[in-house]
Design an enzyme around this catalytic site. Sequence first.
Site, mmCIF file in Angstrom:
data_model
loop_
_atom_site.group_PDB
_atom_site.id
_atom_site.type_symbol
_atom_site.label_atom_id
_atom_site.label_comp_id
_atom_site.label_asym_id
_atom_site.label_seq_id
_atom_site.Cartn_x
_atom_site.Cartn_y
_atom_site.Cartn_z
ATOM 1 N N VAL A 14 0.838 -1.194 0.000
ATOM 2 C CA VAL A 14 0.000 0.000 0.000
ATOM 3 C C VAL A 14 0.880 1.254 0.000
ATOM 4 C CG1 VAL A 14 -1.770 1.283 1.265
ATOM 5 C CG2 VAL A 14 -1.910 -1.211 1.124
ATOM 6 N N SER A 40 14.389 -1.934 7.652
ATOM 7 C CA SER A 40 14.407 -1.411 6.275
ATOM 8 C C SER A 40 15.131 -0.066 6.161
ATOM 9 C CB SER A 40 12.975 -1.212 5.763
ATOM 10 O OG SER A 40 12.244 -2.376 5.865
ATOM 11 N N CYS A 130 -10.726 -2.478 2.208
ATOM 12 C CA CYS A 130 -10.730 -2.460 0.737
ATOM 13 C C CYS A 130 -12.064 -2.893 0.127
ATOM 14 C CB CYS A 130 -9.598 -3.333 0.204
ATOM 15 S SG CYS A 130 -9.281 -4.794 1.187
ATOM 16 N N GLN A 157 -11.681 -11.939 -2.989
ATOM 17 C CA GLN A 157 -10.619 -10.986 -2.638
ATOM 18 C C GLN A 157 -9.225 -11.528 -2.964
ATOM 19 O OE1 GLN A 157 -13.253 -9.668 1.183
ATOM 20 N NE2 GLN A 157 -11.131 -9.004 1.256
ATOM 21 N N GLY A 161 -4.455 -8.289 -0.669
ATOM 22 C CA GLY A 161 -5.164 -7.751 0.497
ATOM 23 C C GLY A 161 -4.551 -8.250 1.800
ATOM 24 N N ARG A 236 -11.283 -15.486 -0.033
ATOM 25 C CA ARG A 236 -9.960 -15.226 -0.635
ATOM 26 C C ARG A 236 -9.815 -16.093 -1.884
ATOM 27 N NH1 ARG A 236 -7.326 -10.958 0.798
ATOM 28 N NH2 ARG A 236 -7.162 -11.494 2.991
ATOM 29 N N HIS A 243 -9.966 -6.885 -6.212
ATOM 30 C CA HIS A 243 -11.059 -7.548 -5.499
ATOM 31 C C HIS A 243 -12.329 -7.480 -6.358
ATOM 32 C CE1 HIS A 243 -8.548 -7.811 -2.088
ATOM 33 N NE2 HIS A 243 -9.198 -7.066 -1.217
HETATM 34 N N1 LIG Z 1 -3.395 -4.556 0.917
HETATM 35 C C1 LIG Z 1 -4.633 -4.078 0.911
HETATM 36 O O1 LIG Z 1 -5.452 -4.344 -0.014
HETATM 37 C C2 LIG Z 1 -5.081 -3.198 1.981
HETATM 38 C C3 LIG Z 1 -6.288 -2.571 1.839
HETATM 39 C C4 LIG Z 1 -6.738 -1.745 2.850
HETATM 40 C C5 LIG Z 1 -5.970 -1.576 3.969
HETATM 41 N N2 LIG Z 1 -4.772 -2.206 4.091
HETATM 42 C C6 LIG Z 1 -4.008 -1.978 5.294
HETATM 43 O O2 LIG Z 1 -2.826 -1.243 4.990
HETATM 44 C C7 LIG Z 1 -1.793 -1.603 5.895
HETATM 45 C C8 LIG Z 1 -0.554 -2.041 5.142
HETATM 46 O O3 LIG Z 1 -0.883 -3.136 4.282
HETATM 47 P P1 LIG Z 1 0.127 -3.662 3.162
HETATM 48 O O4 LIG Z 1 -0.686 -4.582 2.328
HETATM 49 O O5 LIG Z 1 0.872 -2.553 2.516
HETATM 50 O O6 LIG Z 1 1.183 -4.500 4.068
HETATM 51 P P2 LIG Z 1 2.673 -4.935 3.709
HETATM 52 O O7 LIG Z 1 2.861 -5.016 2.243
HETATM 53 O O8 LIG Z 1 2.922 -6.151 4.516
HETATM 54 O O9 LIG Z 1 3.600 -3.724 4.248
HETATM 55 C C9 LIG Z 1 3.651 -3.384 5.599
HETATM 56 C C10 LIG Z 1 4.452 -2.106 5.783
HETATM 57 O O10 LIG Z 1 4.412 -1.729 7.162
HETATM 58 C C11 LIG Z 1 5.745 -1.587 7.645
HETATM 59 N N3 LIG Z 1 5.764 -1.961 9.079
HETATM 60 C C12 LIG Z 1 5.222 -3.056 9.641
HETATM 61 N N4 LIG Z 1 5.455 -3.054 10.978
HETATM 62 C C13 LIG Z 1 6.160 -1.919 11.234
HETATM 63 C C14 LIG Z 1 6.712 -1.336 12.408
HETATM 64 N N5 LIG Z 1 6.578 -1.910 13.606
HETATM 65 N N6 LIG Z 1 7.377 -0.159 12.304
HETATM 66 C C15 LIG Z 1 7.509 0.428 11.107
HETATM 67 N N7 LIG Z 1 7.028 -0.064 9.941
HETATM 68 C C16 LIG Z 1 6.363 -1.232 10.024
HETATM 69 C C17 LIG Z 1 6.571 -2.497 6.792
HETATM 70 O O11 LIG Z 1 7.907 -2.085 6.852
HETATM 71 P P3 LIG Z 1 9.120 -3.158 6.653
HETATM 72 O O12 LIG Z 1 9.205 -3.426 5.182
HETATM 73 O O13 LIG Z 1 10.280 -2.427 7.207
HETATM 74 O O14 LIG Z 1 8.730 -4.371 7.449
HETATM 75 C C18 LIG Z 1 5.930 -2.238 5.430
HETATM 76 O O15 LIG Z 1 6.403 -1.012 4.904
HETATM 77 C C19 LIG Z 1 -2.412 -2.668 6.797
HETATM 78 O O16 LIG Z 1 -2.961 -2.029 7.932
HETATM 79 C C20 LIG Z 1 -3.520 -3.239 5.968
HETATM 80 O O17 LIG Z 1 -4.531 -3.818 6.755
HETATM 81 C C21 LIG Z 1 -4.312 -3.009 3.116
#
Ligand SMILES: NC(=O)c1ccc[n+]([C@@H]2O[C@H](COP(=O)([O-])OP(=O)(O)OC[C@H]3O[C@@H](n4cnc5c(N)ncnc54)[C@H](OP(=O)(O)O)[C@@H]3O)[C@@H](O)[C@H]2O)c1
Length: 340
Positions: A14, A40, A130, A157, A161, A236, A243
């Site tokens: 995201v 990172s 989403c 989905q 996600g 899923r 989605h």
């Molecule tokens: N994917 C979707 O369709 C979607 C839709 C709506 C909402 N969301 C929400 O958006 C958020 C992110 O989702 P995503 O799909 O982008 O996840 P992701 O690809 O797993 O990425 C997670 C991100 O958060 C960082 N992070 C995790 N723990 C951290 C910490 N303790 N301190 C600092 N940075 C941290 C990670 O950094 P590192 O790389 O350093 O670990 C990475 O940049 C979640 O809350 C998810 O529920 C996602």
Amino acid sequence: MSYKVVVVGATGNVGREMLNILDEREFPIAEIAVLASRKSLGTEVSFGDKTLKTKDLATFDFTGWDMALFAVGSEATKEYAPKAAAAGCIVIDNSSLYRYDPEVPLIVPEVNADAVFGCHKKNIIANPNCSTAQMVVALKPLHDRARIKRVVVSTYQSVSGAGKEGIDELWDQTKSIYNPVDNKPPTKFTKQIAFNVIPHIDVFLDSGDTKEEWKMVAETKKILDSEIKVTATCVRVPVFVGHSESINIEFEEFLDEDEAREILREAPGIMVIDKREDGGYVSPVECVGDYATFISRIRQDVTIENGINLWCVSDNLRKGAALNAVQIAEVLGNKVLKKG
Ligand SMILES: NC(=O)c1ccc[n+]([C@@H]2O[C@H](COP(=O)([O-])OP(=O)(O)OC[C@H]3O[C@@H](n4cnc5c(N)ncnc54)[C@H](OP(=O)(O)O)[C@@H]3O)[C@@H](O)[C@H]2O)c1
């Protein structure tokens, strides 16, 4: 008018899309910071034709920054969003942590942009789930015309996600099916996702619904209308991005399928692709990278008095997360901060 913007979770699915969309939409940026976890630190991420190096969220000082777009999951959000908000930086959060807090606006700009005026109660604005985001974009113009009583939705989905790990699991498991020596048992998902579908997203509740299904109900009520009844089944599927939703809508008044199609054609954020022929509808692979919520298969449901069925597809990393967050940032800038 330009703003000092922080993207939190910039190495994630995201977060990277947020950077792409801020650049594509030429969001007025005076300065930008990109944050992730300590592991990172210094990782390079693209922002337009620039390359930015990530900083550590744990040590970042939000003082003097206008807004922070958070995409880090509920745990890290719980720790750091209040710190950013207390420093006067308005948080636009993608996690589910604040969505149901009555003091936090939950916004889909096509539906309830004016809720942004409530942002100062906590200096936090929530971005919906989403699946909810794309559904309420489709429901809003129809609700305005014929008042929705009840919605029955089934979702399909994509694995993105579930974050980076979700994408990796589908990729690795798909390859391993052809090479059984390299067996990849489920870790992120509860059953095999390659060549399968799983009727389970997020945890089970006492009611038998999953939390994902409950989110669609609670968020639709908060964003669109507390009177609308929603029942959801969230599934899923082995799709990387995008989605899909099969939506059955019961209205108070009769709405003809042709009128519904015309209303949706005119509505903001929607693209209607609805030809009753082979391929005359949108599937998830075609929506990837797009801003629109695509609507197809619009037809009367003749089994109830005032019913319409439709098919709704959107890029979950865009309208379902990053695009909606950037649209909220635009509304926040234009209506509330008005910096200049
Ligand atoms: N994917 C979707 O369709 C979607 C839709 C709506 C909402 N969301 C929400 O958006 C958020 C992110 O989702 P995503 O799909 O982008 O996840 P992701 O690809 O797993 O990425 C997670 C991100 O958060 C960082 N992070 C995790 N723990 C951290 C910490 N303790 N301190 C600092 N940075 C941290 C990670 O950094 P590192 O790389 O350093 O670990 C990475 O940049 C979640 O809350 C998810 O529920 C996602």
